[in-house]
Scaffold this active site. Structure first.
Site, PDB file in Angstrom:
ATOM      1  N   CYS A   1      -2.249  -3.372 118.042  1.00 22.60           N
ATOM      2  CA  CYS A   1      -1.786  -4.677 118.534  1.00 22.60           C
ATOM      3  C   CYS A   1      -0.780  -4.495 119.663  1.00 22.60           C
ATOM      4  O   CYS A   1       0.021  -3.559 119.645  1.00 22.60           O
ATOM      5  CB  CYS A   1      -1.139  -5.466 117.400  1.00 22.60           C
ATOM      6  SG  CYS A   1      -2.273  -5.871 116.069  1.00 22.60           S
TER       7      CYS A   1
ATOM      8  N   ARG B   1       4.878  -0.180 122.853  1.00 21.59           N
ATOM      9  CA  ARG B   1       4.915   0.616 121.621  1.00 21.59           C
ATOM     10  C   ARG B   1       4.989   2.122 121.904  1.00 21.59           C
ATOM     11  O   ARG B   1       4.066   2.881 121.615  1.00 21.59           O
ATOM     12  CB  ARG B   1       3.729   0.254 120.717  1.00 21.59           C
ATOM     13  CG  ARG B   1       3.743  -1.209 120.318  1.00 21.59           C
ATOM     14  CD  ARG B   1       2.636  -1.566 119.380  1.00 21.59           C
ATOM     15  NE  ARG B   1       2.871  -1.110 118.011  1.00 21.59           N
ATOM     16  CZ  ARG B   1       1.988  -1.290 117.021  1.00 21.59           C
ATOM     17  NH1 ARG B   1       0.847  -1.884 117.241  1.00 21.59           N
ATOM     18  NH2 ARG B   1       2.269  -0.868 115.812  1.00 21.59           N
TER      19      ARG B   1
ATOM     20  N   LYS C   1      -2.667  -1.424 103.877  1.00 24.31           N
ATOM     21  CA  LYS C   1      -3.218  -0.856 105.123  1.00 24.31           C
ATOM     22  C   LYS C   1      -2.326   0.245 105.676  1.00 24.31           C
ATOM     23  O   LYS C   1      -2.801   1.338 106.004  1.00 24.31           O
ATOM     24  CB  LYS C   1      -3.361  -1.970 106.174  1.00 24.31           C
ATOM     25  CG  LYS C   1      -3.670  -1.450 107.570  1.00 24.31           C
ATOM     26  CD  LYS C   1      -3.849  -2.556 108.593  1.00 24.31           C
ATOM     27  CE  LYS C   1      -2.611  -3.013 109.292  1.00 24.31           C
ATOM     28  NZ  LYS C   1      -2.085  -2.127 110.343  1.00 24.31           N
ATOM     29  N   ASN C   2      -1.019  -0.054 105.775  1.00 24.71           N
ATOM     30  CA  ASN C   2      -0.145   0.884 106.492  1.00 24.71           C
ATOM     31  C   ASN C   2       0.238   2.112 105.680  1.00 24.71           C
ATOM     32  O   ASN C   2       0.997   2.960 106.143  1.00 24.71           O
ATOM     33  CB  ASN C   2       1.086   0.148 107.030  1.00 24.71           C
ATOM     34  CG  ASN C   2       0.696  -0.760 108.188  1.00 24.71           C
ATOM     35  OD1 ASN C   2      -0.391  -0.611 108.760  1.00 24.71           O
ATOM     36  ND2 ASN C   2       1.556  -1.710 108.523  1.00 24.71           N
TER      37      ASN C   2
ATOM     38  N   ARG D   1      -9.145  -6.488 110.785  1.00 29.35           N
ATOM     39  CA  ARG D   1      -8.643  -5.111 110.838  1.00 29.35           C
ATOM     40  C   ARG D   1      -7.719  -4.829 109.661  1.00 29.35           C
ATOM     41  O   ARG D   1      -7.559  -3.675 109.262  1.00 29.35           O
ATOM     42  CB  ARG D   1      -7.837  -4.887 112.132  1.00 29.35           C
ATOM     43  CG  ARG D   1      -8.683  -4.844 113.368  1.00 29.35           C
ATOM     44  CD  ARG D   1      -7.828  -4.582 114.559  1.00 29.35           C
ATOM     45  NE  ARG D   1      -7.000  -3.405 114.304  1.00 29.35           N
ATOM     46  CZ  ARG D   1      -6.019  -2.993 115.085  1.00 29.35           C
ATOM     47  NH1 ARG D   1      -5.733  -3.648 116.177  1.00 29.35           N
ATOM     48  NH2 ARG D   1      -5.324  -1.924 114.784  1.00 29.35           N
TER      49      ARG D   1
ATOM     50  N   ASP E   1       5.914  -7.665 110.058  1.00 30.17           N
ATOM     51  CA  ASP E   1       4.507  -8.031 109.835  1.00 30.17           C
ATOM     52  C   ASP E   1       4.359  -9.334 109.053  1.00 30.17           C
ATOM     53  O   ASP E   1       3.242  -9.808 108.829  1.00 30.17           O
ATOM     54  CB  ASP E   1       3.766  -6.886 109.110  1.00 30.17           C
ATOM     55  CG  ASP E   1       3.669  -5.644 109.977  1.00 30.17           C
ATOM     56  OD1 ASP E   1       3.833  -5.757 111.210  1.00 30.17           O
ATOM     57  OD2 ASP E   1       3.433  -4.551 109.428  1.00 30.17           O
TER      58      ASP E   1
HETATM   59  N1  EPU Z   1       9.481   2.875 118.680  1.00 29.47           N
HETATM   60  C1  EPU Z   1       9.929   3.564 119.789  1.00 29.47           C
HETATM   61  N2  EPU Z   1       9.593   4.879 119.892  1.00 29.47           N
HETATM   62  C2  EPU Z   1       8.838   5.531 118.964  1.00 29.47           C
HETATM   63  C3  EPU Z   1       8.404   4.817 117.835  1.00 29.47           C
HETATM   64  C4  EPU Z   1       8.736   3.488 117.721  1.00 29.47           C
HETATM   65  O1  EPU Z   1      10.587   3.009 120.665  1.00 29.47           O
HETATM   66  O2  EPU Z   1       8.583   6.721 119.138  1.00 29.47           O
HETATM   67  C5  EPU Z   1       9.842   1.458 118.514  1.00 29.47           C
HETATM   68  C6  EPU Z   1       8.611   0.551 118.439  1.00 29.47           C
HETATM   69  O3  EPU Z   1       8.161   0.165 119.721  1.00 29.47           O
HETATM   70  C7  EPU Z   1       9.166  -0.601 117.625  1.00 29.47           C
HETATM   71  C8  EPU Z   1      10.078   0.080 116.634  1.00 29.47           C
HETATM   72  O4  EPU Z   1      10.438   1.315 117.237  1.00 29.47           O
HETATM   73  O5  EPU Z   1       9.899  -1.455 118.446  1.00 29.47           O
HETATM   74  C9  EPU Z   1       9.464   0.369 115.274  1.00 29.47           C
HETATM   75  O6  EPU Z   1       8.187   0.982 115.451  1.00 29.47           O
HETATM   76  P1  EPU Z   1       7.469   1.830 114.325  1.00 29.47           P
HETATM   77  O7  EPU Z   1       7.235   3.204 114.846  1.00 29.47           O
HETATM   78  O8  EPU Z   1       8.196   1.680 113.031  1.00 29.47           O
HETATM   79  O9  EPU Z   1       6.063   1.079 114.213  1.00 29.47           O
HETATM   80  P2  EPU Z   1       4.639   1.695 114.179  1.00 29.47           P
HETATM   81  O10 EPU Z   1       4.630   2.952 113.386  1.00 29.47           O
HETATM   82  O11 EPU Z   1       4.051   1.742 115.549  1.00 29.47           O
HETATM   83  C10 EPU Z   1       3.982   0.480 111.983  1.00 29.47           C
HETATM   84  C11 EPU Z   1       2.872  -0.416 111.521  1.00 29.47           C
HETATM   85  C12 EPU Z   1       3.041  -1.798 112.128  1.00 29.47           C
HETATM   86  C13 EPU Z   1       4.408  -2.348 111.762  1.00 29.47           C
HETATM   87  C14 EPU Z   1       5.520  -1.364 112.170  1.00 29.47           C
HETATM   88  C15 EPU Z   1       6.906  -1.782 111.722  1.00 29.47           C
HETATM   89  C16 EPU Z   1       1.041   1.101 111.213  1.00 29.47           C
HETATM   90  C17 EPU Z   1      -0.284   1.595 111.665  1.00 29.47           C
HETATM   91  N3  EPU Z   1       1.604   0.145 111.942  1.00 29.47           N
HETATM   92  O12 EPU Z   1       3.860   0.580 113.401  1.00 29.47           O
HETATM   93  O13 EPU Z   1       2.044  -2.597 111.536  1.00 29.47           O
HETATM   94  O14 EPU Z   1       4.627  -3.572 112.415  1.00 29.47           O
HETATM   95  O15 EPU Z   1       5.236  -0.071 111.594  1.00 29.47           O
HETATM   96  O16 EPU Z   1       6.944  -1.914 110.326  1.00 29.47           O
HETATM   97  O17 EPU Z   1       1.550   1.538 110.206  1.00 29.47           O
HETATM   98  C18 EPU Z   1       0.584  -4.436 111.364  1.00 29.47           C
HETATM   99  O18 EPU Z   1       0.247  -3.996 110.261  1.00 29.47           O
HETATM  100  O19 EPU Z   1       0.235  -5.567 111.786  1.00 29.47           O
HETATM  101  C19 EPU Z   1       1.455  -3.626 112.219  1.00 29.47           C
HETATM  102  C20 EPU Z   1       1.651  -3.900 113.495  1.00 29.47           C
END
Ligand code: EPU
Length: 423
Positions: free
Chosen positions: A117, A123, A22-23, A402, A308
């Site tokens: 989520c 986030r 998915k990701n 999802r 995850d």
């Molecule tokens: N963060 C910040 N600022 C930013 C970006 C991130 O503070 O600008 C924080 C986030 O709040 C979090 C940490 O940094 O505490 C890591 O966030 P990251 O940006 O890596 O996560 P994401 O891109 O929002 C993706 C996946 C998530 C997965 C995370 C971590 C997608 C669409 N989502 O989220 O997937 O948990 O990386 O590996 O790719 C899931 O599949 O269930 C899911 C939630």
């Protein structure tokens, strides 16, 4: 509204084929915008997040044809730099990839706030925004909270140091910098396998990205890229979830079409918990886990244990021998499933000050009616229901669908007693 009804306590046995990740599928779909051409994307998971992403792409002018259940042809030549409908964008997190992809191709983007989520920390996407600014984009916010990016004088390569190794920000900057003048260096980049998958897709289209999978990624701006055929890597989180389904029901389950290297943190932790595994080139088999023991679970960025998988591991620990702690270094309060597991007989205490769970293993869980609070927590409650004595009803399962391709069919093929009902 949909619910799953599970009659638990049966061992799962058999083999299950793992779908595309998915990701990595979601960013690759939005990344096709950069090509202004035709791409063929293979091994797409059949999940609702992919369907919503395709609706978003169609709403801005992409034309999409399904070749078969896992392959699409996507033509982004007709994509216009317009704002997609907020009701679609707010349905998923990955819609923020429109920002980088539209900025990279058109020098402008306007996208509503992404959804996804809720893990209690809001986030933020400040690292994405700061990176865009460092490449020369101007950022403003419209009254309806849409984010607007403009780069009137084009984008210029830059040195970008992330405060946090963010998956989304790393991919978004790779997209925005693909055509920027000069070289962009991302330091403290995320290293997840999906980062590598996305970089491989872009390079297959003609981009010049090196270092993906390490903490330093270099993107040398190119003049243009073209469409390609790309096959999405297998989903390590789906695979890990089915392995735990085997372990928690003391069955023998083989997951096929996986990359065991991507899953080393998961398999190492399972072995530590006394779960017997056989690891092949592209499969992993879990054998009956008769003597599970509690081990500390600490989720961290790759190559650490994935956040995850944290809810699924916690669920396994509820029926292991002994006591353990669970913490999450990415989303420190991703524990919304705890109350539901307690309703099923789990013995869990939440230490709010230290942001960790203490799990005291019990001999068995019992069925209850529980509600999926988010995607992975929902999967964890399904695992609990498979192991529990009696009947478990999991509501809100749209969230699980999802991210899990044909979950009912896959679990039925392993011998689970599970059905879906609408209410
Ligand atoms: N963060 C910040 N600022 C930013 C970006 C991130 O503070 O600008 C924080 C986030 O709040 C979090 C940490 O940094 O505490 C890591 O966030 P990251 O940006 O890596 O996560 P994401 O891109 O929002 C993706 C996946 C998530 C997965 C995370 C971590 C997608 C669409 N989502 O989220 O997937 O948990 O990386 O590996 O790719 C899931 O599949 O269930 C899911 C939630």
């Amino acid at each position: 509204m949909e619910k799953f009804i599970i009659n638990g306590g049966k061992s799962l046995n058999g083999a299950v084929s793992i779908s595309g990740m998915k990701n990595s599928a979601l960013p690759v779909l939005f990344g096709t915008i950069l090509t202004n051409d035709i791409c063929i994307i293979e091994n797409l998971p059949n999940i609702s997040d992919v369907r919503v992403s395709l609706d978003i792409l169609a709403s801005i002018g992409a034309s999409i044809k399904l070749l078969n259940s896992t392959t699409i042809v996507i033509d982004t030549t007709g994509v216009k730099p317009k704002s997609p409908p907020l009701e679609l964008v707010s349905k998923l997190r990955a819609s923020y990839y429109l920002l980088g992809a539209m900025l990279g191709r058109f020098g402008q983007a306007q996208v509503g706030q992404p959804g996804g989520c809720d893990f209690g920390n809001g986030r933020p996407i400040d690292q994405h925004i700061r990176g865009f600014e460092q490449l020369g984009a101007r950022v403003s916010y419209e009254s309806n909270a849409a984010i607007t990016l403009t780069a009137t004088n084009g984008l210029k390569g830059s040195f970008i140091y992330f405060d946090i190794a963010s998956v989304g920000a790393t991919i978004n900057i790779m997209y925005a910098a693909a055509f920027a003048e000069g070289t962009t260096v991302i330091e403290n980049a995320a290293r997840e396998p999906h980062i590598v998958d996305v970089a491989c897709f872009l390079n297959a289209c003609g981009a010049n990205i090196t270092g993906a999978g390490t903490t330093t990624i270099r993107i040398k701006g190119v003049k243009k890229v073209k469409g390609c055929t790309y096959c999405i890597a297998p989903d390590m989180i789906e695979a890990g979830t089915y392995i735990i389904a085997g372990a928690i029901t003391k069955g023998t389950v083989r997951v096929d079409n996986v990359v065991p290297k991507h899953m080393e943190a998961i398999t190492a932790k399972l072995k530590e918990a006394n779960v017997p595994l056989e690891i092949g080139d592209s499969y992993i088999t879990v054998l009956p886990a008769e003597n599970l023991r509690c081990v500390a679970i600490k989720a961290n960025p790759y190559p650490g244990l994935p956040t995850d998988m944290q809810p699924q591991f916690s669920t396994l620990m509820t029926v292991a021998n002994g006591m353990c702690t669970v913490s999450d270094g990415i989303y420190s309060s991703r524990f919304k499933y705890t109350e539901h597991l307690k309703n099923m007989g789990a013995n869990i205490e939440y230490d709010e000050r230290r942001a960790l769970l203490q799990i005291f293993g019990v001999s068995e869980l019992h069925g209850a009616t529980v509600k999926a609070p988010d995607l992975r927590a929902g999967a964890a409650l399904i695992l609990a229901g498979l192991a529990a004595k009696g009947t478990t009803t999991v509501t809100n399962v749209e969230l699980v669908e999802r991210g899990y391709d044909h979950i009912i069919e896959k679990l039925l093929s392993l011998g689970a007693d599970i059905k879906k009902e609408r209410f």
